[in-house]
Design a protein around this motif. Structure first.
Motif, PDB file in Angstrom:
ATOM      1  N   LEU A 160      -3.516  -1.626  -4.599  1.00  0.00           N
ATOM      2  CA  LEU A 160      -3.231  -0.553  -3.637  1.00  0.00           C
ATOM      3  C   LEU A 160      -4.473  -0.162  -2.842  1.00  0.00           C
ATOM      4  CD1 LEU A 160      -0.813   1.702  -5.733  1.00  0.00           C
ATOM      5  CD2 LEU A 160      -0.224  -0.024  -4.006  1.00  0.00           C
ATOM      6  N   ALA A 191      -4.543  -0.605   1.162  1.00  0.00           N
ATOM      7  CA  ALA A 191      -4.774   0.514   2.086  1.00  0.00           C
ATOM      8  C   ALA A 191      -5.905   0.173   3.049  1.00  0.00           C
ATOM      9  CB  ALA A 191      -5.095   1.787   1.298  1.00  0.00           C
ATOM     10  N   PHE A 240       0.827  -1.214   0.000  1.00  0.00           N
ATOM     11  CA  PHE A 240       0.000   0.000   0.000  1.00  0.00           C
ATOM     12  C   PHE A 240       0.857   1.258   0.000  1.00  0.00           C
ATOM     13  CE2 PHE A 240       0.379   1.658   4.375  1.00  0.00           C
ATOM     14  CZ  PHE A 240       1.106   0.630   4.959  1.00  0.00           C
TER      15      PHE A 240
END
Ligand code: AMP
Ligand code: TRP
Length: 336
Positions: free
Chosen positions: A304, A308, A79
């Motif tokens: 990503l 996150a 992330f």
């Protein structure tokens, strides 16, 4: 289960030093033996003069290269640091635990601030507080281990000190992490200046191998590497820094030891040739995979996004605990 956190800053293109000192270990070993988080630590890239568009491009590229290096998003959480607010939230609390003297003693701060001042520039306050943000990166996740190259030793030591101090003052909140290093190539040196680390932002780049350098560029850089006086191939980092660096790179690529390999070579030229071949072969699959991933930006974005989300879930409880422990009043809806 052991938890691992590490990061790479998008201040330049990733180098062979990043790969051998850190990223390869994350992909080949760490993600298989522990619950791992690997982050593109973009907030750290704002501590020095930066171009916003370039930082964005380099962040995407660094994330893509982590995946191309074999980090598997099904195993590890990949992330971008700025997508998870907990890093900045915790960093402020740790600024209230760290001292200014401690910050000013950091070698990286001393070196980078001196360089900036010598150029006539000013030093961003965030360069001074950088190690606190790094400590927050690690402590927010309760990481046990931090796999890094040896330039990060002092920062991980500071992280440990801050964790212990916080726990003593406010009650047990943080896991006290430890740094781990690769056995070989924990500090890859610049090929043109073997007294300095191979860094992303070295000047002309002739002594730096970038992960995305074409094979003929890699060969040229290695064949032109600065060597030492004499002609014996010996592993001695003090007396023969240039040759020792090549031996470390070769050993790291092929899995041997630099001492063992030194006996195999009769000339500097033969060592350079084999090192160039080994690096080209090692980078080939990473570059191929990178090309595939670049053609599929939606996939990288999805990795990503999910990364996150997971990182937020993992860090939020610890950071909330730290907020309470240090004396901040809980928001009303939570206090009920
Ligand atoms: P950075 O590029 O400073 O964000 O570094 C990312 C990771 O790569 C950190 O763990 C560094 O310690 C490691 N690293 C960077 N440069 C080198 C080098 N020349 N040799 C070994 N490890 C390195
Ligand atoms: N400071 C590290 C470097 O320059 C990058 C980094 C930021 C990091 N946060 C981290 C590394 C947390 C390990 C863990 O290389």
């Amino acid at each position: 289960m052991t938890r691992i956190f590490s990061g790479v800053k998008p201040t330049g293109h990733l180098t062979l030093g990043n790969y051998l000192g850190a990223v390869r270990q994350w992909a080949e070993v760490d993600q298989h033996r522990a619950e791992s988080l690997f982050s593109v630590v973009d907030l750290h890239a704002l501590t020095v003069d930066h171009d916003p568009g370039r930082v964005r491009r380099l962040s995407r590229q660094a994330a893509t290269l982590l995946l191309a290096s074999g980090i598997d998003p099904e195993r590890a959480t990949v992330f971008v640091q700025s997508h998870v607010d907990e890093h900045a939230r915790l960093s402020y609390l740790l600024e209230c635990v760290a001292t200014d003297g401690e910050m000013r003693r950091m070698i990286q701060y001393k070196e980078k601030s001196a360089l900036e001042r010598a150029r006539g520039g000013s030093v961003r306050l965030s360069l001074l507080t950088y190690p606190v943000l790094m400590a927050a990166d690690i402590l927010a996740y309760g990481a046990d281990e931090v796999p890094v190259g040896d330039d990060q030793v002092q920062h991980v030591e500071l992280t440990r000190d801050l964790a212990v101090r916080f726990n003593q003052r406010y009650g047990h909140t943080f896991v006290v992490p430890r740094a781990t290093y690769p056995k070989v190539a924990a500090r890859v040196m610049d090929l043109q200046d073997p007294a300095s680390k191979m860094g992303k932002s070295g000047d002309a780049g002739a002594g730096i191998i970038y992960l995305l350098d074409e094979p003929d560029v890699v060969r040229k850089k290695i064949l032109r590497a600065v060597t030492d006086s004499g002609s014996e191939v010996e592993y001695d980092r003090e007396a023969k820094p240039g040759i020792s660096n090549l031996l470390e790179i070769l050993a790291s690529c092929e899995g041997g030891s630099p001492e063992g390999l030194s006996g195999v070579y009769e000339s500097y030229g033969a060592l350079k040739k084999d090192t160039a071949d080994a690096v080209v072969e090692m980078l080939r699959p990473v570059q191929e995979k990178h090309k595939e991933l670049v053609a599929d930006p939606a996939y990288v974005e999805e990795v990503l996004r999910r990364g996150a989300e997971r990182a937020r879930e993992m860090s939020r409880p610890t950071v909330d605990t730290a907020y309470r422990a240090i004396g901040l009043l809980p928001p009303v809806d939570e206090a009920r």
